[in-house]
Design a protein around this motif. Structure first.
Motif, PDB file in Angstrom:
ATOM      1  N   GLN A 173       0.853  -1.182   0.000  1.00 32.82           N
ATOM      2  CA  GLN A 173       0.000   0.000   0.000  1.00 32.82           C
ATOM      3  C   GLN A 173       0.890   1.234   0.000  1.00 32.82           C
ATOM      4  OE1 GLN A 173      -2.388   0.401   3.586  1.00 32.82           O
ATOM      5  NE2 GLN A 173      -1.010  -0.955   4.701  1.00 32.82           N
ATOM      6  N   LYS A 174       0.432   2.263  -0.693  1.00 38.16           N
ATOM      7  CA  LYS A 174       1.267   3.461  -0.812  1.00 38.16           C
ATOM      8  C   LYS A 174       0.387   4.640  -1.243  1.00 38.16           C
ATOM      9  CE  LYS A 174       5.675   5.022  -2.823  1.00 38.16           C
ATOM     10  NZ  LYS A 174       6.399   5.163  -1.542  1.00 38.16           N
ATOM     11  N   TYR A 175       0.839   5.840  -0.832  1.00 40.06           N
ATOM     12  CA  TYR A 175       0.168   7.073  -1.230  1.00 40.06           C
ATOM     13  C   TYR A 175       1.131   7.910  -2.072  1.00 40.06           C
ATOM     14  CZ  TYR A 175      -3.174   5.723   2.335  1.00 40.06           C
ATOM     15  OH  TYR A 175      -4.096   5.024   3.066  1.00 40.06           O
ATOM     16  N   PHE A 176       0.583   8.635  -3.033  1.00 43.91           N
ATOM     17  CA  PHE A 176       1.377   9.446  -3.944  1.00 43.91           C
ATOM     18  C   PHE A 176       0.791  10.859  -3.993  1.00 43.91           C
ATOM     19  CE2 PHE A 176       1.311   5.063  -5.275  1.00 43.91           C
ATOM     20  CZ  PHE A 176       2.614   4.762  -5.609  1.00 43.91           C
ATOM     21  N   GLY A 177       1.662  11.844  -4.222  1.00 45.26           N
ATOM     22  CA  GLY A 177       1.182  13.208  -4.346  1.00 45.26           C
ATOM     23  C   GLY A 177       0.458  13.676  -3.108  1.00 45.26           C
ATOM     24  N   ASN A 178      -0.728  14.269  -3.302  1.00 48.29           N
ATOM     25  CA  ASN A 178      -1.461  14.840  -2.175  1.00 48.29           C
ATOM     26  C   ASN A 178      -2.494  13.889  -1.565  1.00 48.29           C
ATOM     27  OD1 ASN A 178      -3.450  14.803  -4.115  1.00 48.29           O
ATOM     28  ND2 ASN A 178      -3.748  17.014  -4.215  1.00 48.29           N
ATOM     29  N   TYR A 179      -2.418  12.604  -1.886  1.00 48.27           N
ATOM     30  CA  TYR A 179      -3.389  11.654  -1.341  1.00 48.27           C
ATOM     31  C   TYR A 179      -2.955  11.163   0.044  1.00 48.27           C
ATOM     32  CZ  TYR A 179      -6.602  11.136  -5.267  1.00 48.27           C
ATOM     33  OH  TYR A 179      -7.567  11.353  -6.212  1.00 48.27           O
ATOM     34  N   THR A 180      -3.943  10.967   0.921  1.00 47.82           N
ATOM     35  CA  THR A 180      -3.738  10.472   2.283  1.00 47.82           C
ATOM     36  C   THR A 180      -4.784   9.405   2.578  1.00 47.82           C
ATOM     37  OG1 THR A 180      -5.295  11.999   3.361  1.00 47.82           O
ATOM     38  CG2 THR A 180      -3.051  12.827   2.927  1.00 47.82           C
ATOM     39  N   PRO A 181      -4.708   8.744   3.740  1.00 51.57           N
ATOM     40  CA  PRO A 181      -5.733   7.748   4.084  1.00 51.57           C
ATOM     41  C   PRO A 181      -7.150   8.331   4.144  1.00 51.57           C
ATOM     42  CG  PRO A 181      -3.803   7.444   5.466  1.00 51.57           C
ATOM     43  CD  PRO A 181      -3.576   8.712   4.708  1.00 51.57           C
ATOM     44  N   GLU A 182      -7.266   9.642   4.304  1.00 53.40           N
ATOM     45  CA  GLU A 182      -8.592  10.262   4.397  1.00 53.40           C
ATOM     46  C   GLU A 182      -9.123  10.732   3.049  1.00 53.40           C
ATOM     47  OE1 GLU A 182      -5.961  11.245   6.515  1.00 53.40           O
ATOM     48  OE2 GLU A 182      -6.753   9.746   7.914  1.00 53.40           O
ATOM     49  N   THR A 183      -8.341  10.589   1.993  1.00 53.51           N
ATOM     50  CA  THR A 183      -8.747  11.104   0.685  1.00 53.51           C
ATOM     51  C   THR A 183      -9.962  10.359   0.138  1.00 53.51           C
ATOM     52  OG1 THR A 183      -6.493  11.769   0.113  1.00 53.51           O
ATOM     53  CG2 THR A 183      -8.037  11.478  -1.704  1.00 53.51           C
ATOM     54  N   VAL A 184     -10.952  11.133  -0.283  1.00 56.03           N
ATOM     55  CA  VAL A 184     -12.127  10.608  -0.968  1.00 56.03           C
ATOM     56  C   VAL A 184     -12.143  11.216  -2.362  1.00 56.03           C
ATOM     57  CG1 VAL A 184     -14.640  10.553  -1.019  1.00 56.03           C
ATOM     58  CG2 VAL A 184     -13.443  10.282   1.154  1.00 56.03           C
ATOM     59  N   ALA A 185     -12.397  10.394  -3.365  1.00 58.60           N
ATOM     60  CA  ALA A 185     -12.392  10.893  -4.742  1.00 58.60           C
ATOM     61  C   ALA A 185     -13.565  10.308  -5.515  1.00 58.60           C
ATOM     62  CB  ALA A 185     -11.082  10.537  -5.440  1.00 58.60           C
ATOM     63  N   GLY A 232      -6.999  -5.626  -5.796  1.00 64.26           N
ATOM     64  CA  GLY A 232      -6.299  -4.363  -5.653  1.00 64.26           C
ATOM     65  C   GLY A 232      -7.168  -3.206  -6.077  1.00 64.26           C
ATOM     66  N   PHE A 233      -6.805  -2.029  -5.622  1.00 64.99           N
ATOM     67  CA  PHE A 233      -7.548  -0.827  -5.987  1.00 64.99           C
ATOM     68  C   PHE A 233      -6.602   0.354  -6.034  1.00 64.99           C
ATOM     69  CE2 PHE A 233     -10.399   2.800  -4.551  1.00 64.99           C
ATOM     70  CZ  PHE A 233     -10.991   2.979  -5.790  1.00 64.99           C
ATOM     71  N   MET A 234      -6.599   1.041  -7.171  1.00 64.97           N
ATOM     72  CA  MET A 234      -5.910   2.322  -7.266  1.00 64.97           C
ATOM     73  C   MET A 234      -6.950   3.423  -7.268  1.00 64.97           C
ATOM     74  SD  MET A 234      -3.257   4.017 -10.033  1.00 64.97           S
ATOM     75  CE  MET A 234      -4.471   4.781 -11.110  1.00 64.97           C
ATOM     76  N   LEU A 235      -6.835   4.317  -6.303  1.00 66.56           N
ATOM     77  CA  LEU A 235      -7.706   5.485  -6.236  1.00 66.56           C
ATOM     78  C   LEU A 235      -6.976   6.661  -6.857  1.00 66.56           C
ATOM     79  CD1 LEU A 235     -10.393   6.700  -5.138  1.00 66.56           C
ATOM     80  CD2 LEU A 235      -9.113   7.337  -3.078  1.00 66.56           C
ATOM     81  N   ALA A 236      -7.605   7.289  -7.843  1.00 62.65           N
ATOM     82  CA  ALA A 236      -7.007   8.460  -8.496  1.00 62.65           C
ATOM     83  C   ALA A 236      -8.120   9.213  -9.199  1.00 62.65           C
ATOM     84  CB  ALA A 236      -5.940   8.039  -9.500  1.00 62.65           C
ATOM     85  N   ARG A 237      -7.882  10.486  -9.415  1.00 64.70           N
ATOM     86  CA  ARG A 237      -8.837  11.325 -10.146  1.00 64.70           C
ATOM     87  C   ARG A 237      -8.047  12.148 -11.139  1.00 64.70           C
ATOM     88  NH1 ARG A 237     -14.233  11.646 -11.461  1.00 64.70           N
ATOM     89  NH2 ARG A 237     -14.779  13.792 -11.988  1.00 64.70           N
ATOM     90  N   VAL A 238      -8.327  11.944 -12.418  1.00 68.95           N
ATOM     91  CA  VAL A 238      -7.530  12.572 -13.458  1.00 68.95           C
ATOM     92  C   VAL A 238      -7.541  14.088 -13.314  1.00 68.95           C
ATOM     93  CG1 VAL A 238      -9.408  12.720 -15.155  1.00 68.95           C
ATOM     94  CG2 VAL A 238      -7.038  12.550 -15.930  1.00 68.95           C
ATOM     95  N   ALA A 239      -6.350  14.684 -13.444  1.00 65.40           N
ATOM     96  CA  ALA A 239      -6.220  16.139 -13.384  1.00 65.40           C
ATOM     97  C   ALA A 239      -6.124  16.732 -14.784  1.00 65.40           C
ATOM     98  CB  ALA A 239      -4.989  16.522 -12.576  1.00 65.40           C
TER      99      ALA A 239
END
Length: 640
Positions: free
Chosen positions: A66-78, A326-333
């Protein structure tokens, strides 16, 4: 009596020691190297495609990464876009489990205002994109962002069907709105309440909702793309799915519901959506269930890799063959440089499989060596005997040699590695001054290999030629398959301003076409012959091209090869190293300059093979290579 006691005590202690030893072995953790996967996701963030991202991978109920990238944290909702389709299908399945709906219920049973064929469509067809409904609201009309499903459906009822019922798979979201309204009427509750009661609350998905239009008013339950979630929440959902409807000992969905969702629901409908073909090199029609893609299936047609990809980057998947989800959480910028989130994220299961394969390979040493300028080269080795090094092709990686790696290890110490700019090895920079041949020498030096047999295909063959020209004293033999001289400027010729300008235009054209489309075009050149697919090549070749970072066609690549300087270097010295040119019979009429330049070189033809001969006819490739190596060994034995 005393001796008997000693014997008994000794037996007990031995048994205890055996149990302890067994427990110690069982507790030895498996070490997984996810550095390349992290580099891939981190590269997407660094490139500006996403502002942040997070990944979680679970195998056999254990979080292995498990890992976070950029401005994502465990509390991030997208917002997760189409990844919400899977959640919506499960919600409707729960209403079906309650006996209040049937997947074969027609729309007109619950919504009699649907008079035409749209009323005859079944719940099953609505959720498998085969109901003949338009995919989205027509251009120029109000988008489907109404406050309630009732209001949404009221703006769908008069839209004309755009395909006969059950005849065409058309990926979209409007039909799912109708399905959601049927569930509301059957359950007597609004969509968000059904979702929370049946799925979110039992799974502890506290941060997951179908998106509100505003802070005032109702919900906009866009079933096909309006959900928002967190990484942990969605992982709970996948945990339930992989356990056939059970979460932490509590049944959420019936096994029958899971089976229906994962079964082929496309049937005889025309399949025009290229998603599975573009990501898995499979031209199957049975690619969709209920709210989820059937990316891979087994010989019996059972889904083994399922997913719900989104255009925004969120990508959940379950790999049933490896007991992984697995799950990748991301929101295209920003979509730029030809990047496509919907087609980019599904590379993740392949990267995870590589990690699992590496961790579970027995009797294989692996690691990284450092080149003179600090680049890292990833390698794997197995077997004993004389060293034999395998060098892969452009856009490929070390896994090209799967059919040879263990087979050759029966007689040789076999090493395969990822070239700089490929696979798990370091990416280059445009101002580097390095030759692939020098990287190979650094690999040999650090692995304490004085001399080796080297085998390369295409780009790997060019590297074999370069190494032969630069370091013939380090060779036991050289085998170039489908490649000898690469007619490009060598390291002594820097990029001119005009050449750089031309290359920049090529880069723009490549990216404008799209990374996925450009890779697909290259893939077809390698795997289509005389208008027909070469089936033995499709999956292994695509898996490598799909994982490829494609750094080379998007940069001013350094002069990694001797290019047109190689021939003069070879002619200036007497080469006595045994050299073989391996050629697939499809390419038998292609001139091979190495045969004219090196007198010790001989050509061998591999039957039933083209350019990628080691994958198209691996048995034939292995046979010819081993015969060549055996001849060298016999000659050496005769000398001794």
């Amino acid at each position: 009596m005393k001796n008997a006691r000693i014997i008994i005590l000794t037996s007990i202690l031995t048994a205890i020691a055996g149990v302890a030893s067994s427990q110690m072995k069982a507790k030895t953790p498996v070490v997984y190297d996810f550095s390349y996967l992290d580099r891939k996701i981190g590269g997407w963030v660094d490139s500006g495609y996403y502002k942040g991202a997070s990944i979680i991978i679970v195998k056999d109920d254990e979080v292995i990464h498990q890992k976070y990238f950029g401005n994502y944290t465990p509390e991030t909702v997208a917002y997760i876009a189409s990844a919400g389709k899977w959640l919506a299908a499960a919600t409707i399945a729960a209403v079906v489990d309650d006996g209040k709906l049937s997947w074969d219920d027609q729309v007109k049973k619950w919504l009699p205002e649907f008079k035409d064929q749209k009323g005859e469509a079944t719940l099953r067809q609505l959720f498998s994109h085969t109901a003949g409904y338009p995919d989205y609201q027509p251009e120029g009309t109000h988008p489907d962002n109404y406050q309630t499903l009732k209001e949404s459906v009221a703006h769908i009822v008069d839209l004309p069907a755009d395909a006969a019922l059950g005849t065409k798979f058309k990926y979209g979201g409007l039909a799912m709105q109708v399905a959601g309204r049927m569930a509301e009427l059957a359950a007597g509750k609004d969509w968000e309440t059904i979702f929370q009661e049946k799925i979110a609350e039992p799974l502890g998905m506290q941060l997951t909702h179908f998106t509100p239009v505003s802070n005032v008013g109702g919900q906009n339950p866009m079933l096909g793309g309006g959900a928002r979630s967190s990484r942990e929440d969605y992982a709970h959902f996948l945990n339930m799915i992989i356990h056939n409807g059970v979460y932490k000992g509590k049944r959420i969905l019936s096994e029958k519901a899971i089976q229906e969702m994962q079964a082929d629901q496309v049937g005889n409908a025309e399949m025009t959506d290229p998603y599975v073909e573009n990501t898995r090199a499979s031209e199957r029609k049975d690619v969709y269930g209920l709210g989820e893609w059937r990316e891979e299936v087994d010989a019996k047609g059972n889904a083994t890799l399922i997913s719900s990809p989104s255009w925004a980057g969120a990508y959940p998947w379950i790999d049933k063959k490896n007991h992984v989800y697995g799950f990748m959480l991301a929101r295209v910028a920003e979509m730029k440089n030809g990047f496509n989130s919907f087609l980019g994220s599904p590379v993740l299961p392949l990267l995870v499989r590589d990690v699992l394969a590496q961790a579970n390979m027995k009797n294989v040493k692996h690691g990284y060596v450092t080149t003179v300028d600090g680049a890292k080269l990833y390698y794997e080795e197995t077997g004993k005997g004389e060293p034999l090094i395998l060098i892969h092709w452009h856009s490929f990686d070390r896994t090209e040699w799967d059919p040879q790696f263990f087979e050759l290890a029966k007689k040789y110490r076999v090493i395969r590695y990822d070239l700089r700019g490929y696979g798990w090895s370091s990416m280059p920079s445009e101002n580097q001054k390095a030759l692939h041949a020098d990287d190979l020498k650094a690999l040999m030096d650090q692995l304490h290999i004085a001399k080796a047999h080297i085998v390369g295909l295409s780009l790997g063959g060019f590297i074999v030629t370069d190494f032969l020209a630069l370091y013939p004293g380090r060779l036991l033999s050289a085998t170039a398959a489908s490649g000898d001289f690469f007619d490009v400027p060598g390291p002594g010729q820097l990029w001119t301003a005009k050449e750089a300008e031309i290359q920049h235009e090529k880069i723009k054209t490549w990216q404008a076409k799209g990374i996925q489309a450009s890779k697909q075009e290259w893939f077809n050149k390698l795997t289509v012959r005389n208008g027909k697919n070469v089936e033995s090549l499709r999956q292994p070749v695509w898996n490598m091209i799909y994982k490829w970072d494609a750094w080379q066609p998007q940069h001013l690549e350094p002069r990694f090869l001797l290019g047109n300087e190689a021939e003069a270097r070879l002619r200036a010295q007497k080469i006595t190293v045994p050299v073989m040119v391996l050629t697939g019979d499809v390419d038998a009429d292609v001139p091979d300059r190495l045969l004219k330049v090196v007198s010790s070189a001989k050509q061998v033809i591999i039957p039933n093979a083209g350019h990628v001969s080691n994958l198209e006819n691996p048995d034939g490739f292995n046979e010819k290579l081993l015969a060549f190596l055996n001849t060298i060994k016999l000659k050496e034995d005769e000398k001794n």
